[in-house]
Scaffold this motif. Structure first.
Motif, PDB file in Angstrom:
ATOM      1  N   LEU A 166       0.884  -1.159   0.000  1.00 30.62           N
ATOM      2  CA  LEU A 166       0.000   0.000   0.000  1.00 30.62           C
ATOM      3  C   LEU A 166       0.922   1.208   0.000  1.00 30.62           C
ATOM      4  CD1 LEU A 166      -2.511  -1.343   2.669  1.00 30.62           C
ATOM      5  CD2 LEU A 166      -2.537  -1.657   0.185  1.00 30.62           C
ATOM      6  N   THR A 167       1.044   1.868  -1.138  1.00 33.54           N
ATOM      7  CA  THR A 167       2.152   2.793  -1.352  1.00 33.54           C
ATOM      8  C   THR A 167       2.031   4.103  -0.567  1.00 33.54           C
ATOM      9  OG1 THR A 167       1.120   3.623  -3.392  1.00 33.54           O
ATOM     10  CG2 THR A 167       2.685   1.806  -3.599  1.00 33.54           C
ATOM     11  N   LYS A 168       1.007   4.210   0.275  1.00 34.94           N
ATOM     12  CA  LYS A 168       0.963   5.307   1.239  1.00 34.94           C
ATOM     13  C   LYS A 168       2.085   5.160   2.265  1.00 34.94           C
ATOM     14  CE  LYS A 168      -2.152   2.897   4.461  1.00 34.94           C
ATOM     15  NZ  LYS A 168      -3.445   2.921   5.169  1.00 34.94           N
ATOM     16  N   ASP A 169       2.554   3.906   2.464  1.00 33.71           N
ATOM     17  CA  ASP A 169       3.626   3.620   3.409  1.00 33.71           C
ATOM     18  C   ASP A 169       4.486   2.506   2.842  1.00 33.71           C
ATOM     19  OD1 ASP A 169       5.329   3.078   5.490  1.00 33.71           O
ATOM     20  OD2 ASP A 169       3.780   2.428   6.903  1.00 33.71           O
ATOM     21  N   THR A 170       5.536   2.890   2.136  1.00 30.67           N
ATOM     22  CA  THR A 170       6.369   1.905   1.442  1.00 30.67           C
ATOM     23  C   THR A 170       7.400   1.259   2.360  1.00 30.67           C
ATOM     24  OG1 THR A 170       7.732   3.759   0.680  1.00 30.67           O
ATOM     25  CG2 THR A 170       6.080   2.904  -0.851  1.00 30.67           C
ATOM     26  N   SER A 171       7.320   1.535   3.664  1.00 26.85           N
ATOM     27  CA  SER A 171       8.208   0.849   4.610  1.00 26.85           C
ATOM     28  C   SER A 171       7.682  -0.531   4.954  1.00 26.85           C
ATOM     29  CB  SER A 171       8.353   1.673   5.903  1.00 26.85           C
ATOM     30  OG  SER A 171       7.147   1.663   6.660  1.00 26.85           O
ATOM     31  N   LYS A 172       6.465  -0.864   4.480  1.00 25.12           N
ATOM     32  CA  LYS A 172       5.845  -2.136   4.827  1.00 25.12           C
ATOM     33  C   LYS A 172       5.172  -2.766   3.609  1.00 25.12           C
ATOM     34  CE  LYS A 172       4.920  -0.656   9.575  1.00 25.12           C
ATOM     35  NZ  LYS A 172       6.031  -1.464  10.128  1.00 25.12           N
ATOM     36  N   VAL A 173       4.946  -4.077   3.703  1.00 24.46           N
ATOM     37  CA  VAL A 173       4.161  -4.802   2.711  1.00 24.46           C
ATOM     38  C   VAL A 173       3.163  -5.666   3.473  1.00 24.46           C
ATOM     39  CG1 VAL A 173       5.834  -6.712   2.579  1.00 24.46           C
ATOM     40  CG2 VAL A 173       4.247  -6.326   0.682  1.00 24.46           C
ATOM     41  N   GLN A 174       1.961  -5.781   2.949  1.00 27.68           N
ATOM     42  CA  GLN A 174       0.948  -6.633   3.575  1.00 27.68           C
ATOM     43  C   GLN A 174       0.954  -8.005   2.919  1.00 27.68           C
ATOM     44  OE1 GLN A 174      -3.172  -5.260   4.762  1.00 27.68           O
ATOM     45  NE2 GLN A 174      -3.779  -6.727   3.193  1.00 27.68           N
TER      46      GLN A 174
END
Length: 287
Positions: A166-174
């Motif tokens: 969710l590229t609003k927060d590229t520090s994580k992946v779901q």
């Protein structure tokens, strides 16, 4: 990455529309293709009812030095539902120096103000190691995804295995899995350095008794509950799409003011029990 002089080519391969609907946790797939295309692809594997009997298409590695039209189907000319604010366009799928890019940009197509890109395999795959090396862009309200999926339009139950940035927060992946249409298996995991800074390796290993997700070779999630494990061969997808309605999950959408991309350097499937296919493959070290 190849060493040829820089080239860019748009993938001029469209296809027959298919639809997906949104579930409670976000966009979920009710995929597939029209009866005409299904007939044309009659050689696809039909997954049996029992998990131990899952059949699979052969192992492969695709480094995108060219576009394999026998392997990939390009979404073109439709959207997946009212939640999606873009229309799939073959013009947003392109090759450049051994990297496949899926784009998202402001472009009026049919009843949507934006255009976006998606590809899927024509074949279905079973137990084994699924790997993608990719880099995302940034922007609230967008989803950059690498996943496997099968569903009712292919006369199968809805099974799915996900990586979704969710590229609003590229520090994580779901990471997530849907089994016979039931989800609630999602987990947010860290991407060291960010999904947008460099190419990262995303992989899942699907076996009869487990499902494991890896980011850059590190185990980040495991499912062993038999009720939460897929039992049907699936197609492999990549997509970049936006929504101005699913704000709770994807963030508030804002016009990025430029073309955004999901770049894919390599994708591979290694069937369970087969040797690894390239030195960096997770299948070389994880069984």
């Amino acid at each position: 990455m190849n060493s040829n002089p820089k080239t860019m080519s748009t993938i001029a391969t469209g296809g027959t529309p298919f639809t997906r609907l949104a579930g409670q946790a976000g966009l979920r797939r009710l995929s597939a293709i029209s009866a005409l295309l299904l007939a044309a692809l009659g050689s696809l594997v039909t997954a049996p009812a029992h998990a131990q009997d899952i059949q699979s298409s052969p192992s492969f590695v695709d480094d995108f030095t060219s576009f394999n039209r026998e392997r990939w189907y390009v979404s073109d000319g439709w959207s997946n539902g009212s939640h999606q604010n873009c229309t799939w366009s073959k013009g947003l799928v392109a090759l450049s120096d051994g990297v496949l890019s899926l784009g998202f940009e402001k472009q009026k197509l049919k009843d949507r103000d934006y255009a976006c890109g998606e590809i899927q395999t024509k074949q279905r795959f079973g137990y084994g190691t699924y790997e993608a090396r990719m880099k995302t862009d940034t922007g609230s309200g967008l989803n950059a995804a690498f996943f496997s999926y099968i569903g009712p339009s292919d006369k199968q139950p809805w099974d799915e295995i996900d990586f979704e940035v969710l590229t609003k927060d590229t520090s994580k992946v779901q990471v997530n899995a849907y089994i016979a249409g039931k989800g609630n298996n999602e987990k947010l995991v860290d991407v060291a350095g960010g999904a947008e800074k460099a190419f990262n390796d995303y992989a899942f290993v699907w076996q009869k008794d487990s499902l494991r997700w890896y980011v850059n070779g590190q185990l980040v999630n495991t499912i062993t509950d038999p009720a939460k494990l897929p039992t049907h061969a699936q197609k492999i997808f990549f997509s970049l799409w936006g929504s101005d309605k699913m704000t709770g999950w994807m963030g508030a959408f804002a016009d990025p003011g430029r073309k955004l991309t999901l770049e894919i350097d390599r994708v591979a499937f290694t069937a369970l029990g087969e040797p690894c296919q390239f030195p960096e493959s997770l299948a070389c070290s994880v069984k």
